[in-house]
Design a protein around this motif. Structure first.
Motif, PDB file in Angstrom:
ATOM      1  N   LYS A   9      36.918  42.783  36.863  1.00 17.61           N
ATOM      2  CA  LYS A   9      35.593  42.149  36.731  1.00 17.61           C
ATOM      3  C   LYS A   9      34.697  42.481  37.920  1.00 17.61           C
ATOM      4  O   LYS A   9      33.481  42.553  37.782  1.00 17.61           O
ATOM      5  CB  LYS A   9      35.729  40.638  36.576  1.00 17.61           C
ATOM      6  N   ALA A  10      35.302  42.663  39.086  1.00 16.50           N
ATOM      7  CA  ALA A  10      34.535  42.992  40.294  1.00 16.50           C
ATOM      8  C   ALA A  10      34.430  44.496  40.506  1.00 16.50           C
ATOM      9  O   ALA A  10      33.815  44.943  41.465  1.00 16.50           O
ATOM     10  CB  ALA A  10      35.161  42.339  41.516  1.00 16.50           C
ATOM     11  N   ASP A  11      35.057  45.268  39.635  1.00 15.81           N
ATOM     12  CA  ASP A  11      35.026  46.726  39.703  1.00 15.81           C
ATOM     13  C   ASP A  11      35.538  47.241  41.051  1.00 15.81           C
ATOM     14  O   ASP A  11      34.865  47.995  41.762  1.00 15.81           O
ATOM     15  CB  ASP A  11      33.621  47.258  39.421  1.00 15.81           C
ATOM     16  N   CYS A  12      36.725  46.771  41.398  1.00 16.75           N
ATOM     17  CA  CYS A  12      37.349  47.222  42.643  1.00 16.75           C
ATOM     18  C   CYS A  12      38.858  47.282  42.455  1.00 16.75           C
ATOM     19  O   CYS A  12      39.396  46.662  41.544  1.00 16.75           O
ATOM     20  CB  CYS A  12      36.974  46.310  43.807  1.00 16.75           C
ATOM     21  N   PRO A  13      39.557  47.989  43.320  1.00 18.70           N
ATOM     22  CA  PRO A  13      41.017  48.045  43.221  1.00 18.70           C
ATOM     23  C   PRO A  13      41.671  46.704  43.572  1.00 18.70           C
ATOM     24  O   PRO A  13      41.128  45.920  44.358  1.00 18.70           O
ATOM     25  CB  PRO A  13      41.416  49.106  44.252  1.00 18.70           C
ATOM     26  N   VAL A  14      42.825  46.469  43.033  1.00 26.23           N
ATOM     27  CA  VAL A  14      43.607  45.271  43.329  1.00 26.23           C
ATOM     28  C   VAL A  14      43.874  45.172  44.829  1.00 26.23           C
ATOM     29  O   VAL A  14      43.820  44.089  45.416  1.00 26.23           O
ATOM     30  CB  VAL A  14      44.932  45.286  42.524  1.00 26.23           C
ATOM     31  N   GLU A  15      44.125  46.329  45.469  1.00 23.66           N
ATOM     32  CA  GLU A  15      44.403  46.339  46.911  1.00 23.66           C
ATOM     33  C   GLU A  15      43.226  45.780  47.709  1.00 23.66           C
ATOM     34  O   GLU A  15      43.419  45.172  48.761  1.00 23.66           O
ATOM     35  CB  GLU A  15      44.725  47.759  47.394  1.00 23.66           C
ATOM     36  N   THR A  16      42.022  46.006  47.220  1.00 16.50           N
ATOM     37  CA  THR A  16      40.829  45.492  47.894  1.00 16.50           C
ATOM     38  C   THR A  16      40.815  43.966  47.850  1.00 16.50           C
ATOM     39  O   THR A  16      40.498  43.314  48.842  1.00 16.50           O
ATOM     40  CB  THR A  16      39.555  46.068  47.252  1.00 16.50           C
ATOM     41  N   VAL A  17      41.166  43.399  46.712  1.00 14.30           N
ATOM     42  CA  VAL A  17      41.234  41.942  46.585  1.00 14.30           C
ATOM     43  C   VAL A  17      42.258  41.399  47.578  1.00 14.30           C
ATOM     44  O   VAL A  17      41.963  40.450  48.319  1.00 14.30           O
ATOM     45  CB  VAL A  17      41.603  41.533  45.141  1.00 14.30           C
ATOM     46  N   ARG A  18      43.419  42.004  47.604  1.00  9.71           N
ATOM     47  CA  ARG A  18      44.461  41.553  48.545  1.00  9.71           C
ATOM     48  C   ARG A  18      43.982  41.671  49.994  1.00  9.71           C
ATOM     49  O   ARG A  18      44.225  40.794  50.827  1.00  9.71           O
ATOM     50  CB  ARG A  18      45.732  42.373  48.371  1.00  9.71           C
ATOM     51  N   TYR A  19      43.305  42.772  50.297  1.00  3.82           N
ATOM     52  CA  TYR A  19      42.826  43.005  51.660  1.00  3.82           C
ATOM     53  C   TYR A  19      41.799  41.943  52.070  1.00  3.82           C
ATOM     54  O   TYR A  19      41.886  41.371  53.163  1.00  3.82           O
ATOM     55  CB  TYR A  19      42.219  44.404  51.766  1.00  3.82           C
ATOM     56  N   TYR A  20      40.825  41.673  51.197  1.00  4.10           N
ATOM     57  CA  TYR A  20      39.808  40.667  51.527  1.00  4.10           C
ATOM     58  C   TYR A  20      40.434  39.282  51.679  1.00  4.10           C
ATOM     59  O   TYR A  20      40.015  38.493  52.523  1.00  4.10           O
ATOM     60  CB  TYR A  20      38.701  40.640  50.481  1.00  4.10           C
ATOM     61  N   GLU A  21      41.442  39.012  50.889  1.00  2.00           N
ATOM     62  CA  GLU A  21      42.144  37.743  51.003  1.00  2.00           C
ATOM     63  C   GLU A  21      42.877  37.670  52.346  1.00  2.00           C
ATOM     64  O   GLU A  21      42.812  36.672  53.060  1.00  2.00           O
ATOM     65  CB  GLU A  21      43.127  37.594  49.839  1.00  2.00           C
ATOM     66  N   LYS A  22      43.535  38.764  52.712  1.00  2.00           N
ATOM     67  CA  LYS A  22      44.262  38.827  53.983  1.00  2.00           C
ATOM     68  C   LYS A  22      43.311  38.703  55.178  1.00  2.00           C
ATOM     69  O   LYS A  22      43.652  38.086  56.193  1.00  2.00           O
ATOM     70  CB  LYS A  22      45.037  40.141  54.062  1.00  2.00           C
ATOM     71  N   GLN A  23      42.111  39.272  55.046  1.00  2.00           N
ATOM     72  CA  GLN A  23      41.120  39.216  56.115  1.00  2.00           C
ATOM     73  C   GLN A  23      40.388  37.877  56.193  1.00  2.00           C
ATOM     74  O   GLN A  23      39.599  37.656  57.104  1.00  2.00           O
ATOM     75  CB  GLN A  23      40.091  40.343  55.940  1.00  2.00           C
ATOM     76  N   GLY A  24      40.623  37.010  55.227  1.00  2.00           N
ATOM     77  CA  GLY A  24      39.987  35.698  55.234  1.00  2.00           C
ATOM     78  C   GLY A  24      38.589  35.692  54.640  1.00  2.00           C
ATOM     79  O   GLY A  24      37.894  34.674  54.708  1.00  2.00           O
ATOM     80  N   LEU A  25      38.158  36.804  54.076  1.00  2.00           N
ATOM     81  CA  LEU A  25      36.844  36.840  53.436  1.00  2.00           C
ATOM     82  C   LEU A  25      36.894  36.188  52.055  1.00  2.00           C
ATOM     83  O   LEU A  25      35.911  35.600  51.607  1.00  2.00           O
ATOM     84  CB  LEU A  25      36.347  38.285  53.303  1.00  2.00           C
ATOM     85  N   LEU A  26      38.019  36.299  51.409  1.00  2.00           N
ATOM     86  CA  LEU A  26      38.236  35.721  50.087  1.00  2.00           C
ATOM     87  C   LEU A  26      39.260  34.603  50.238  1.00  2.00           C
ATOM     88  O   LEU A  26      40.309  34.812  50.865  1.00  2.00           O
ATOM     89  CB  LEU A  26      38.766  36.812  49.153  1.00  2.00           C
ATOM     90  N   PRO A  27      38.973  33.412  49.697  1.00  2.00           N
ATOM     91  CA  PRO A  27      39.949  32.319  49.834  1.00  2.00           C
ATOM     92  C   PRO A  27      41.290  32.677  49.193  1.00  2.00           C
ATOM     93  O   PRO A  27      41.341  33.427  48.217  1.00  2.00           O
ATOM     94  CB  PRO A  27      39.307  31.156  49.074  1.00  2.00           C
ATOM     95  N   LYS A  28      42.344  32.150  49.748  1.00  2.00           N
ATOM     96  CA  LYS A  28      43.684  32.370  49.194  1.00  2.00           C
ATOM     97  C   LYS A  28      43.722  31.839  47.759  1.00  2.00           C
ATOM     98  O   LYS A  28      43.163  30.803  47.451  1.00  2.00           O
ATOM     99  CB  LYS A  28      44.741  31.642  50.020  1.00  2.00           C
TER     100      LYS A  28
END
Length: 149
Positions: A9-28
């Protein structure tokens, strides 16, 4: 929704979602008890799309983090947000100047060559091998948050 659906839905790789979550930009994400799969909701999607729009503007993670913090604060002033954008605009303007200087240097270098010459007579190679000072774009002096790009 699962991570794959969110990424799609966000047109990005799954790894990007995991990365943003790990970086604290995206809530867990919440985890499912039976299989430990991550579960995301519309709030995650909205945040991920916001991050992606900021990245499309070449904003650094620290700038995005600052915007997110300002948006979630109790303050009613948008001046912190305006400050981030103003600083980013200055960075972009500085970078445009650097790129114009680089363009000028590359044009000068290209003018040193006549493609009908042999490699031994190539003016570009000669200039690049010369013991002359190379024009620097001073990227280390950037005022940009995070020092990226």
């Amino acid at each position: 929704m699962k991570i794959g659906e969110l990424a799609k839905k966000a047109d990005c790789p799954v790894e990007t979602v995991r990365y943003y979550e790990k970086q604290g930009l995206l809530p867990k994400a919440q985890r499912e008890l039976e299989n430990n799969y991550r579960r995301y909701n519309v709030t995650h999607l909205e945040r991920l799309l916001f991050i992606r729009r900021c990245r499309a503007l070449d904003m650094a993670h620290d700038e995005i983090r600052t915007l997110l913090q300002a948006m979630s604060s109790d303050s009613t002033s948008c001046s912190p947000i305006d400050n981030v954008i103003s600083q980013h605009l200055e960075h972009v303007q500085d970078r445009v100047k650097e790129l114009k200087l680089l363009e000028s240097e590359l044009k000068k270098l290209r003018n040193e060559c006549d493609s009908r010459r042999s490699l031994e007579e190539c003016g570009i190679v000669e200039k690049l091998n010369a013991n002359e000072k190379v024009v620097s774009t001073n990227r280390n002096k950037s005022k940009h948050l995070g020092g990226v790009h």
